[in-house]
Motif scaffolding. Structure first.
Motif, PDB file in Angstrom:
ATOM      1  N   UNK A 127      -6.029  -7.138  -5.747  1.00 31.42           N
ATOM      2  CA  UNK A 127      -6.347  -7.460  -4.347  1.00 31.42           C
ATOM      3  C   UNK A 127      -7.382  -6.515  -3.786  1.00 31.42           C
ATOM      4  N   UNK A 128      -7.657  -6.684  -2.483  1.00 31.54           N
ATOM      5  CA  UNK A 128      -8.644  -5.821  -1.835  1.00 31.54           C
ATOM      6  C   UNK A 128      -8.125  -4.390  -1.828  1.00 31.54           C
ATOM      7  N   UNK A 129      -9.037  -3.424  -1.904  1.00 27.91           N
ATOM      8  CA  UNK A 129      -8.656  -2.003  -1.979  1.00 27.91           C
ATOM      9  C   UNK A 129      -7.866  -1.611  -0.726  1.00 27.91           C
ATOM     10  N   UNK A 130      -6.722  -0.937  -0.959  1.00 27.44           N
ATOM     11  CA  UNK A 130      -5.946  -0.413   0.174  1.00 27.44           C
ATOM     12  C   UNK A 130      -5.030  -1.412   0.855  1.00 27.44           C
ATOM     13  N   UNK A 131      -4.955  -2.653   0.354  1.00 35.81           N
ATOM     14  CA  UNK A 131      -4.089  -3.637   1.032  1.00 35.81           C
ATOM     15  C   UNK A 131      -2.842  -3.978   0.224  1.00 35.81           C
ATOM     16  N   UNK A 132      -2.754  -3.454  -1.015  1.00 31.31           N
ATOM     17  CA  UNK A 132      -1.637  -3.871  -1.877  1.00 31.31           C
ATOM     18  C   UNK A 132      -0.355  -3.108  -1.536  1.00 31.31           C
ATOM     19  N   UNK A 133       0.816  -3.723  -1.783  1.00 31.50           N
ATOM     20  CA  UNK A 133       2.086  -3.052  -1.472  1.00 31.50           C
ATOM     21  C   UNK A 133       2.368  -1.876  -2.411  1.00 31.50           C
ATOM     22  N   UNK A 134       3.478  -1.168  -2.126  1.00 33.42           N
ATOM     23  CA  UNK A 134       3.846   0.016  -2.924  1.00 33.42           C
ATOM     24  C   UNK A 134       4.266  -0.380  -4.337  1.00 33.42           C
ATOM     25  N   UNK A 142      14.023   0.005 -13.294  1.00 30.68           N
ATOM     26  CA  UNK A 142      13.160  -0.852 -14.112  1.00 30.68           C
ATOM     27  C   UNK A 142      12.563  -0.070 -15.276  1.00 30.68           C
ATOM     28  N   UNK A 143      12.291  -0.767 -16.375  1.00 24.75           N
ATOM     29  CA  UNK A 143      11.645  -0.107 -17.517  1.00 24.75           C
ATOM     30  C   UNK A 143      10.171   0.145 -17.252  1.00 24.75           C
ATOM     31  N   UNK A 144       9.554  -0.742 -16.461  1.00 28.67           N
ATOM     32  CA  UNK A 144       8.160  -0.476 -16.111  1.00 28.67           C
ATOM     33  C   UNK A 144       7.960  -0.715 -14.623  1.00 28.67           C
ATOM     34  N   UNK A 145       7.060   0.058 -13.992  1.00 23.12           N
ATOM     35  CA  UNK A 145       6.911  -0.040 -12.551  1.00 23.12           C
ATOM     36  C   UNK A 145       6.338  -1.393 -12.129  1.00 23.12           C
ATOM     37  N   UNK A 146       6.661  -1.803 -10.919  1.00 18.98           N
ATOM     38  CA  UNK A 146       6.203  -3.101 -10.426  1.00 18.98           C
ATOM     39  C   UNK A 146       5.634  -2.935  -9.021  1.00 18.98           C
ATOM     40  N   UNK A 202       4.942   7.733  -7.397  1.00 13.20           N
ATOM     41  CA  UNK A 202       3.772   8.497  -6.955  1.00 13.20           C
ATOM     42  C   UNK A 202       2.509   7.833  -7.495  1.00 13.20           C
ATOM     43  N   UNK A 203       1.553   7.610  -6.599  1.00 16.40           N
ATOM     44  CA  UNK A 203       0.295   6.994  -7.007  1.00 16.40           C
ATOM     45  C   UNK A 203      -0.783   8.069  -7.081  1.00 16.40           C
ATOM     46  N   UNK A 204      -1.450   8.172  -8.234  1.00 18.17           N
ATOM     47  CA  UNK A 204      -2.519   9.147  -8.392  1.00 18.17           C
ATOM     48  C   UNK A 204      -3.825   8.478  -8.024  1.00 18.17           C
ATOM     49  N   UNK A 205      -4.520   9.046  -7.044  1.00 17.61           N
ATOM     50  CA  UNK A 205      -5.800   8.420  -6.620  1.00 17.61           C
ATOM     51  C   UNK A 205      -6.883   8.746  -7.625  1.00 17.61           C
TER      52      UNK A 205
END
Length: 458
Positions: A348-355, A418-422, A455-458
Motif C-alpha cells: 500500500x501507500x507509504x505510512x498508511x498500512x496497519x501494524x 503466530x509462527x510468522x508476523x502478519x 518492532x518495525x525497523x525503518x
C-alpha cells in the motif's frame, strides 16, 4: 497496448468520480471477484474456461495430474445486446479480457450491438482436501462465488460442504449453484439431484440461491450464468481512498541467465482491497523482511519501492482500482518475490498500512462437527473438540496461512502466538484449522480483538 480498449490517462484521473463501472476502468480491468468452489473434479476450472476462454491450469504438475493446485485466475467480460427485443438469455455473452468493448450482435436480423456490462475476475480454487489452505486464501478476495456440484455424483461431497462453510465465514452473500455435467445423466436423475441440492443448502448461507443446470464442457446454459452475474451479483461498494493490495501470488519474471542491466523487479499479484494504485507511486510492503535478533526477538523491515507497471492478464493499466486480480511490477529485489514468497503480505501507500503483529487475542466460534471428512452411511462427522492450551493450529488471516500456538484460552477468547508476523487490522476475520488424520480441517473462525505489535525497523 491492446486495441479497441478505453484509454486511461493518469493526469486526468479524478478519484472522487471513479466507480467500478467507469468505462476506462471496466474496459481494461476486472472489478468484481468471483470464486469457483466445490469438490475436486466437479468442473470448477472447466466452468472458468467456458466463460472466460482461459484455462487456469498453468503449472506442469497441475497439467500432469489434471487438478488445480495453486489459485488459478482468469478474467472475462460479460456483454449484453443493447437491442431490447433480443431474447434472454441469448442476449448475454462472455469474452476474454482483451476483447473490444462493443461488437455487433450475431443473431440473424438483430441490429443491436453487444456492450460490456461487467468485467469479472475468476479465482479458481483447488477442490482437493489437502489444498484447503489455498482455498481459504482465495476466499479472502471473493465478492461472490459459484458453487459447483457434479450431476453424476451424490450431493453433497465432502469438500462441497467444507467450501460452503468457508465462504460462510468470509461473509459471502452472493452464491450461484451450478449443477454441472448435466449431459452425463438422465432427466429424472437431474431432477432427483436438484431436490437433494435444495435439501443440502437449507439453512446455510446458500439457502434461496438459484440452481442452474449447465454443461461446462459443451457450453450449455453458460449464457444463463452470465445473465445471473449481471442481474443478481451487485457491484460491490468500493472505497477509493488510501490504497491497499492483498498479495496472493508473487513472481520473479526474469529468465535464468539474464544480463544484470536487463533485470526486472519482482511482481506481486493480488487484489486491490481499496484505494487506487498508480504507476510511479511510492509503495510499502509489510511485514517485509523478517529477521530474528540475538535474543530471538523478531523484527520486521518493511520493503519500500515504486510501482513501475500494472497489468491484468494482457491489458496494461495506468491505475488500478479495487476488484480483479492485478499484477504489480515493482523495483523490489526479485529474490524476495520468487516462488510466491510474498504471499500474505500487504502492499500500500507509504505510512498508511496497519501494524504488524506476532501475538493476537481473538474471539472465536467453533463448528459443531468436522466437515469435509467422508462418513459411512448416516453417521455424522466427528465432534470438534475445544481448543486446548499449547495446541498447534493453522490460521488464515487475509491471504496468509500460518501455524500458531494457543497460549491461553478462556470461554470464547484465545491468545495465539503466530509462527510468522502478519500485517492486519483489529476486527479482521480469520479461519482456524486443526490437524485431523494428517490433514488440515476447518474447525471454526474468529475475529481479532487486539494484538501485540512487533518492532518495525525503518
Amino acid at each position: 497496448m491492446a486495441d479497441n480498449l478505453a484509454v486511461q490517462d493518469i493526469e486526468k484521473l479524478d478519484v472522487s468520480k471513479l466507480t467500478p463501472l467507469t468505462p476506462e476502468v471496466i474496459s481494461r480491468q476486472a472489478t468484481i471477484n468471483i470464486g469457483t468452489i466445490g469438490h475436486v473434479a466437479h468442473g470448477k476450472t472447466t466452468v472458468v474456461k467456458a466463460i472466460s476462454g482461459v484455462h487456469t491450469i498453468r503449472h506442469k504438475n497441475e497439467l500432469v495430474r489434471n487438478i488445480t493446485i495453486k489459485l488459478g485466475y482468469a478474467n472475462a467480460k460479460i456483454y449484453r445486446c443493447d437491442n431490447q427485443l433480443c431474447p434472454k438469455p441469448g442476449c448475454y455473452r462472455s469474452k476474454g479480457s482483451a476483447h473490444p468493448d462493443d461488437f455487433p450482435c450475431d443473431r440473424p436480423g438483430c441490429s443491436g450491438r453487444f456492450r460490456v456490462q461487467r468485467h469479472v475476475s475468476f479465482v479458481d480454487c483447488p477442490g482437493h482436501d489437502i489444498l484447503m489452505a489455498t482455498m481459504l486464501n482465495g476466499a479472502a478476495v471473493m465478492d461472490a462465488a459459484l458453487l459447483l456440484i457434479a450431476g453424476n455424483e451424490a450431493c453433497p461431497q465432502p469438500q462441497t460442504s467444507e467450501h460452503l462453510a468457508a465462504v460462510e465465514i468470509m461473509r459471502l452473500r452472493h452464491l450461484l449453484i451450478l449443477q454441472n455435467k448435466i449431459d452425463l445423466i438422465k432427466e429424472q436423475e437431474a431432477q432427483n439431484q436438484y431436490e437433494a441440492i435444495l435439501d443440502f443448502i437449507k439453512g446455510t448461507v446458500a439457502d434461496g440461491s438459484p440452481v442452474v443446470p449447465i454443461s461446462a464442457q459443451l457450453g450449455y446454459n453458460i449464457d444463463v450464468v452470465c445473465e445471473y452475474i449481471c442481474r443478481h451479483v451487485p457491484v460491490p461498494l468500493r472505497d477509493f481512498t488510501s490504497p491497499r493490495l492483498i498479495v496472493i501470488r508473487s513472481f520473479d519474471v526474469n529468465k535464468p541467465g539474464s544480463e544484470v542491466d536487463d533485470l526486472k523487479g519482482g511482481v506481486a499479484g493480488g487484489s486491490v482491497l481499496r484505494g487506487v494504485l498508480r504507476v510511479g507511486q511510492e509503495i510499502e510492503v509489510r511485514p517485509g523482511i523478517i529477521s530474528k535478533g540475538a535474543e530471538g526477538r523478531m523484527t520486521c523491515r518493511p520493503i519500500l519501492s515504486r510501482i513501475v507497471s500494472l497489468y491484468t492478464e494482457r491489458n496494461d493499466l495506468q491505475f488500478a482500482v479495487p476488484g480483479g486480480l492485478i499484477g504489480v511490477g515493482t523495483m523490489v529485489d526479485p529474490t524476495l518475490c520468487r516462488a510466491d514468497r510474498m504471499i500474505g503480505m500487504v502492499l500500500g501507500a507509504v505510512g498508511t498500512l496497519p501494524s504488524i503483529y506476532i501475538e493476537l487475542e481473538i474471539s472465536f466460534f467453533l463448528l459443531r462437527r468436522l466437515l469435509g471428512v467422508r462418513t459411512e452411511g448416516d453417521k455424522k462427522g466427528a465432534k470438534v473438540q475445544k481448543l486446548a492450551k499449547a495446541e498447534l493450529l493453522m490460521v488464515n488471516i487475509g491471504s496468509l496461512s500460518t501455524g500458531c500456538r494457543v497460549i491461553a484460552v478462556k470461554n470464547d477468547l484465545a491468545r495465539i502466538a503466530l509462527n510468522q508476523p502478519v500485517c492486519t487490522e483489529i476486527g479482521e476475520k480469520i479461519a482456524l484449522s486443526r490437524r485431523v488424520d494428517k490433514h488440515w480441517r476447518l474447525i471454526g473462525w474468529g475475529q481479532i480483538r487486539k494484538g501485540s505489535p512487533i518492532k518495525v525497523v525503518e
